[in-house]
Design a protein around this motif. Sequence first.
Motif, mmCIF file in Angstrom:
data_model
loop_
_atom_site.group_PDB
_atom_site.id
_atom_site.type_symbol
_atom_site.label_atom_id
_atom_site.label_comp_id
_atom_site.label_asym_id
_atom_site.label_seq_id
_atom_site.Cartn_x
_atom_site.Cartn_y
_atom_site.Cartn_z
ATOM 1 N N ARG A 72 0.799 -1.335 0.423
ATOM 2 C CA ARG A 72 -0.053 -0.498 0.394
ATOM 3 C C ARG A 72 0.894 1.079 0.171
ATOM 4 N NH1 ARG A 72 -3.339 -3.208 3.663
ATOM 5 N NH2 ARG A 72 -2.071 -2.574 5.152
ATOM 6 N N VAL A 73 2.098 1.089 0.528
ATOM 7 C CA VAL A 73 2.829 2.218 0.472
ATOM 8 C C VAL A 73 3.918 2.486 -0.555
ATOM 9 C CG1 VAL A 73 4.965 2.855 1.344
ATOM 10 C CG2 VAL A 73 2.918 2.165 3.003
ATOM 11 N N ILE A 74 4.262 1.911 -1.014
ATOM 12 C CA ILE A 74 4.558 2.012 -2.591
ATOM 13 C C ILE A 74 3.475 2.035 -3.582
ATOM 14 C CG2 ILE A 74 5.759 0.850 -4.705
ATOM 15 C CD1 ILE A 74 6.811 -1.872 -1.978
ATOM 16 N N GLN A 75 2.330 1.715 -3.644
ATOM 17 C CA GLN A 75 1.165 1.866 -4.246
ATOM 18 C C GLN A 75 0.716 3.440 -4.711
ATOM 19 O OE1 GLN A 75 0.340 0.128 -6.753
ATOM 20 N NE2 GLN A 75 1.043 -1.547 -6.515
ATOM 21 N N ARG A 76 0.727 4.304 -2.853
ATOM 22 C CA ARG A 76 0.374 4.801 -3.015
ATOM 23 C C ARG A 76 1.387 6.853 -3.410
ATOM 24 N NH1 ARG A 76 -0.840 9.434 -2.489
ATOM 25 N NH2 ARG A 76 -1.937 11.242 -0.562
ATOM 26 N N LEU A 77 2.676 6.003 -3.107
ATOM 27 C CA LEU A 77 3.889 7.467 -2.808
ATOM 28 C C LEU A 77 5.127 7.078 -4.050
ATOM 29 C CD1 LEU A 77 5.119 7.551 0.735
ATOM 30 C CD2 LEU A 77 3.586 8.588 -0.389
ATOM 31 N N ARG A 78 4.830 6.036 -4.567
ATOM 32 C CA ARG A 78 5.199 5.630 -5.992
ATOM 33 C C ARG A 78 5.389 7.373 -6.824
ATOM 34 N NH1 ARG A 78 2.892 0.439 -9.264
ATOM 35 N NH2 ARG A 78 0.988 1.829 -9.961
ATOM 36 N N PRO A 79 3.601 7.408 -7.279
ATOM 37 C CA PRO A 79 3.824 8.896 -8.392
ATOM 38 C C PRO A 79 4.029 10.313 -7.571
ATOM 39 C CG PRO A 79 1.367 7.969 -7.519
ATOM 40 C CD PRO A 79 2.631 6.731 -6.874
ATOM 41 N N LEU A 80 4.069 10.052 -6.514
ATOM 42 C CA LEU A 80 4.938 11.369 -5.620
ATOM 43 C C LEU A 80 5.878 11.169 -5.441
ATOM 44 C CD1 LEU A 80 2.520 11.209 -2.968
ATOM 45 C CD2 LEU A 80 2.105 12.189 -4.906
ATOM 46 N N LEU A 81 6.812 10.468 -6.280
ATOM 47 C CA LEU A 81 8.659 10.974 -6.069
ATOM 48 C C LEU A 81 9.155 10.648 -7.395
ATOM 49 C CD1 LEU A 81 7.833 9.157 -3.440
ATOM 50 C CD2 LEU A 81 10.472 7.946 -3.857
ATOM 51 N N ALA A 82 7.833 10.899 -8.310
ATOM 52 C CA ALA A 82 8.420 11.257 -9.874
ATOM 53 C C ALA A 82 9.198 13.210 -10.252
ATOM 54 C CB ALA A 82 6.785 11.254 -11.140
ATOM 55 N N ILE A 83 9.710 12.785 -11.361
ATOM 56 C CA ILE A 83 10.918 14.235 -11.375
ATOM 57 C C ILE A 83 9.751 15.267 -11.756
ATOM 58 C CG2 ILE A 83 10.822 13.658 -13.989
ATOM 59 C CD1 ILE A 83 13.717 14.319 -13.945
ATOM 60 N N GLU A 84 10.103 16.442 -12.061
ATOM 61 C CA GLU A 84 9.282 17.511 -11.993
ATOM 62 C C GLU A 84 9.087 16.960 -13.657
ATOM 63 O OE1 GLU A 84 7.863 19.795 -10.187
ATOM 64 O OE2 GLU A 84 8.663 19.066 -8.234
ATOM 65 N N PRO A 85 8.448 17.849 -13.929
ATOM 66 C CA PRO A 85 8.163 17.753 -15.445
ATOM 67 C C PRO A 85 9.279 18.989 -16.158
ATOM 68 C CG PRO A 85 5.442 18.180 -14.999
ATOM 69 C CD PRO A 85 7.049 18.681 -13.195
ATOM 70 N N ALA A 86 9.458 18.297 -17.156
ATOM 71 C CA ALA A 86 10.582 19.617 -18.113
ATOM 72 C C ALA A 86 10.045 20.844 -18.444
ATOM 73 C CB ALA A 86 10.705 19.126 -19.174
ATOM 74 N N THR A 87 10.426 22.203 -18.423
ATOM 75 C CA THR A 87 9.720 23.570 -18.739
ATOM 76 C C THR A 87 11.706 23.890 -19.722
ATOM 77 O OG1 THR A 87 11.931 24.629 -16.704
ATOM 78 C CG2 THR A 87 9.281 23.320 -16.248
ATOM 79 N N ARG A 88 11.321 24.537 -20.319
ATOM 80 C CA ARG A 88 12.347 25.093 -21.287
ATOM 81 C C ARG A 88 12.896 25.917 -20.854
ATOM 82 N NH1 ARG A 88 12.194 29.686 -25.145
ATOM 83 N NH2 ARG A 88 13.947 28.782 -26.939
ATOM 84 N N PRO A 89 14.255 26.339 -21.006
ATOM 85 C CA PRO A 89 14.986 26.990 -19.578
ATOM 86 C C PRO A 89 14.634 28.319 -20.703
ATOM 87 C CG PRO A 89 16.733 25.418 -20.605
ATOM 88 C CD PRO A 89 15.071 24.772 -21.748
ATOM 89 N N ALA A 90 15.628 29.505 -20.014
ATOM 90 C CA ALA A 90 16.206 30.561 -19.991
ATOM 91 C C ALA A 90 16.500 30.697 -20.877
ATOM 92 C CB ALA A 90 16.008 31.441 -19.012
ATOM 93 N N ASP A 91 18.220 30.061 -20.625
ATOM 94 C CA ASP A 91 19.271 29.870 -21.905
ATOM 95 C C ASP A 91 19.286 28.902 -22.581
ATOM 96 O OD1 ASP A 91 19.466 28.180 -19.978
ATOM 97 O OD2 ASP A 91 21.655 28.190 -19.932
ATOM 98 N N ALA A 92 17.965 28.652 -23.511
ATOM 99 C CA ALA A 92 18.032 27.501 -24.174
ATOM 100 C C ALA A 92 18.463 27.539 -25.535
ATOM 101 C CB ALA A 92 16.684 26.888 -24.659
ATOM 102 N N VAL A 93 19.159 28.656 -26.002
ATOM 103 C CA VAL A 93 19.884 28.310 -27.033
ATOM 104 C C VAL A 93 21.130 27.749 -26.524
ATOM 105 C CG1 VAL A 93 20.758 30.004 -29.099
ATOM 106 C CG2 VAL A 93 17.799 30.594 -27.869
ATOM 107 N N GLU A 94 21.558 27.897 -25.647
ATOM 108 C CA GLU A 94 22.896 27.592 -25.041
ATOM 109 C C GLU A 94 22.930 26.095 -24.431
ATOM 110 O OE1 GLU A 94 24.724 30.706 -22.423
ATOM 111 O OE2 GLU A 94 23.794 32.614 -23.821
ATOM 112 N N ARG A 95 21.886 25.643 -24.392
ATOM 113 C CA ARG A 95 22.835 24.620 -23.980
ATOM 114 C C ARG A 95 21.955 22.956 -25.095
ATOM 115 N NH1 ARG A 95 20.606 25.145 -18.430
ATOM 116 N NH2 ARG A 95 21.988 23.095 -17.844
ATOM 117 N N LEU A 96 22.432 21.983 -24.094
ATOM 118 C CA LEU A 96 22.741 21.139 -25.502
ATOM 119 C C LEU A 96 22.123 19.794 -23.997
ATOM 120 C CD1 LEU A 96 24.255 19.393 -28.132
ATOM 121 C CD2 LEU A 96 26.019 19.256 -26.511
#
Length: 247
Positions: free
Chosen positions: A72-96
């Motif tokens: 039950r603990v694994i089923q309840r918490l596993r989605p809450l440990l997910a990585i943050e959604p990706a966002t476009r960085p301010a310096d996107a042109v300079e990133r790789l």
Amino acid sequence: MWVETFAGLRMRQFERLVKVVWERGGNGPGGGRPWCLPLADRVLLVAVYYRTNLTMRQLAPLFGCSPATVCRVIQRLRPLLAIEPATRPADAVERLWIVDGTLIPVRDRKVGASSRNYRFSANVQVVIVADTKLVIAAARPVPGTTADAKAWRESGLAAACEGVTVLGDGAYLDTGLVVPHRKRPGWALLPGEEEDNAEHRRVRARVEYAFARMQHYKILRDCRQRGNGLHHAVQAVAHLHNLTLAA
């Protein structure tokens, strides 16, 4: 000692993880039957499960609870440990960024397929930052027989990578990514193209290093979870991987 030994995180990193889970509602709305374990112990239980891939019957005596509670603990918490959604960085042109697919052995026949690694596996597309090796995003798993180019087009990661230079290997032809020069039949590579390919391989190898670090969490070597279990495991491992690198 338990945190660093079994979860691979320093105490400060683990505290940040517990804070994220708490802010996402890890304690629930309240009012029901209370958990037999505090939130920190429940987060540690899930982290240990991903790190060691022990069965629930093996984890239960370590935390002084029943296998059903572990489930039950694994089923309840596993989605809450997910990585943050990706966002476009301010310096996107300079990133790789770098993208690649990895095959993860699974038990769920609805998620995986018999693949070239001679296992029943799923293909997961992962995007990392080239200079820091931090994971930006991970797509939902598809059957292991799916080509990387098709998995990339169907993953929805292209929208998160808009405006950023993304490297891929030769499997990502005609996807808009930066791929190595391809040798034409009967023709040698043009002057300078071999040097470009060598530099491309050197930079793209960083995603392989990231995969190797992520596979310290043995859940990615043989995932027994069904349904969304693999997707949640990859997202959580990516979050744990980023915590260990960001310290």
